[in-house]
Design a protein around this motif. Structure first.
Motif, mmCIF file in Angstrom:
data_model
loop_
_atom_site.group_PDB
_atom_site.id
_atom_site.type_symbol
_atom_site.label_atom_id
_atom_site.label_comp_id
_atom_site.label_asym_id
_atom_site.label_seq_id
_atom_site.Cartn_x
_atom_site.Cartn_y
_atom_site.Cartn_z
ATOM 1 N N LYS A 101 0.849 -1.192 0.000
ATOM 2 C CA LYS A 101 0.000 0.000 0.000
ATOM 3 C C LYS A 101 0.886 1.245 0.000
ATOM 4 C CE LYS A 101 -3.522 2.189 2.919
ATOM 5 N NZ LYS A 101 -4.252 2.044 4.194
ATOM 6 N N PHE A 102 0.563 2.172 -0.901
ATOM 7 C CA PHE A 102 1.253 3.456 -0.987
ATOM 8 C C PHE A 102 0.267 4.539 -0.561
ATOM 9 C CE2 PHE A 102 3.319 0.647 -3.930
ATOM 10 C CZ PHE A 102 4.662 0.983 -3.874
ATOM 11 N N THR A 103 0.668 5.390 0.391
ATOM 12 C CA THR A 103 -0.185 6.480 0.850
ATOM 13 C C THR A 103 0.558 7.793 0.615
ATOM 14 O OG1 THR A 103 -1.155 5.035 2.523
ATOM 15 C CG2 THR A 103 -1.541 7.403 2.758
ATOM 16 N N SER A 104 -0.047 8.636 -0.221
ATOM 17 C CA SER A 104 0.587 9.889 -0.641
ATOM 18 C C SER A 104 0.786 10.844 0.533
ATOM 19 C CB SER A 104 -0.248 10.556 -1.734
ATOM 20 O OG SER A 104 -1.493 10.976 -1.212
ATOM 21 N N ASP A 105 1.532 11.907 0.249
ATOM 22 C CA ASP A 105 1.765 12.982 1.220
ATOM 23 C C ASP A 105 2.302 12.458 2.548
ATOM 24 O OD1 ASP A 105 0.763 14.692 -0.765
ATOM 25 O OD2 ASP A 105 -1.274 14.466 -0.016
#
Length: 117
Positions: A101-105
């Motif tokens: 999982k990639f979570t921005s900011d």
């Protein structure tokens, strides 16, 4: 007898257990997870190479870019169909069952879940 039937029904209705997502803290761990694998989600297939390149396809358009690891985050500069999506540093979490999982900011924004294949 009734409690046995309820237990059997509950076992049948239970979905698969998902492994817990754990934060990926360093570049070597990230490279080990992704090297030689394709990151997939509906209509998206990407490769993230150990030398800092991103390539793949999303819907009908090519995806390309570069990445680096900075202060515990996956930082990427991405182009989709020739349009710049910009630079963003993302929190990465992975599970033992092959999800990433990639979570921005830096973990405060939107997220995208991929399967490693």
């Amino acid at each position: 007898m009734r409690s046995l039937a309820i237990a059997a029904l509950a076992a049948l209705l239970a979905g698969p257990a998902f492994a817990e997502l754990v934060k990926v803290d360093d570049q070597s761990e990230f490279v080990e997870l992704t090297a030689g694998k394709t990151l997939t989600r509906p209509m998206v297939k990407l490769t993230v190479t150990p030398d800092g390149q991103i390539a793949g396809r999303g819907s009908l358009w090519d995806i390309e870019g570069s990445w680096s690891w900075q202060e515990g985050y996956f930082c990427r500069d991405l182009f989709w169909g020739g349009d710049a999506l910009g630079y963003n540093c993302q929190q990465v979490q992975a599970s033992a069952d092959g999800r990433i999982k990639f979570t921005s900011d830096r973990g405060a924004g939107d997220s995208a879940m991929f399967t490693l294949r």
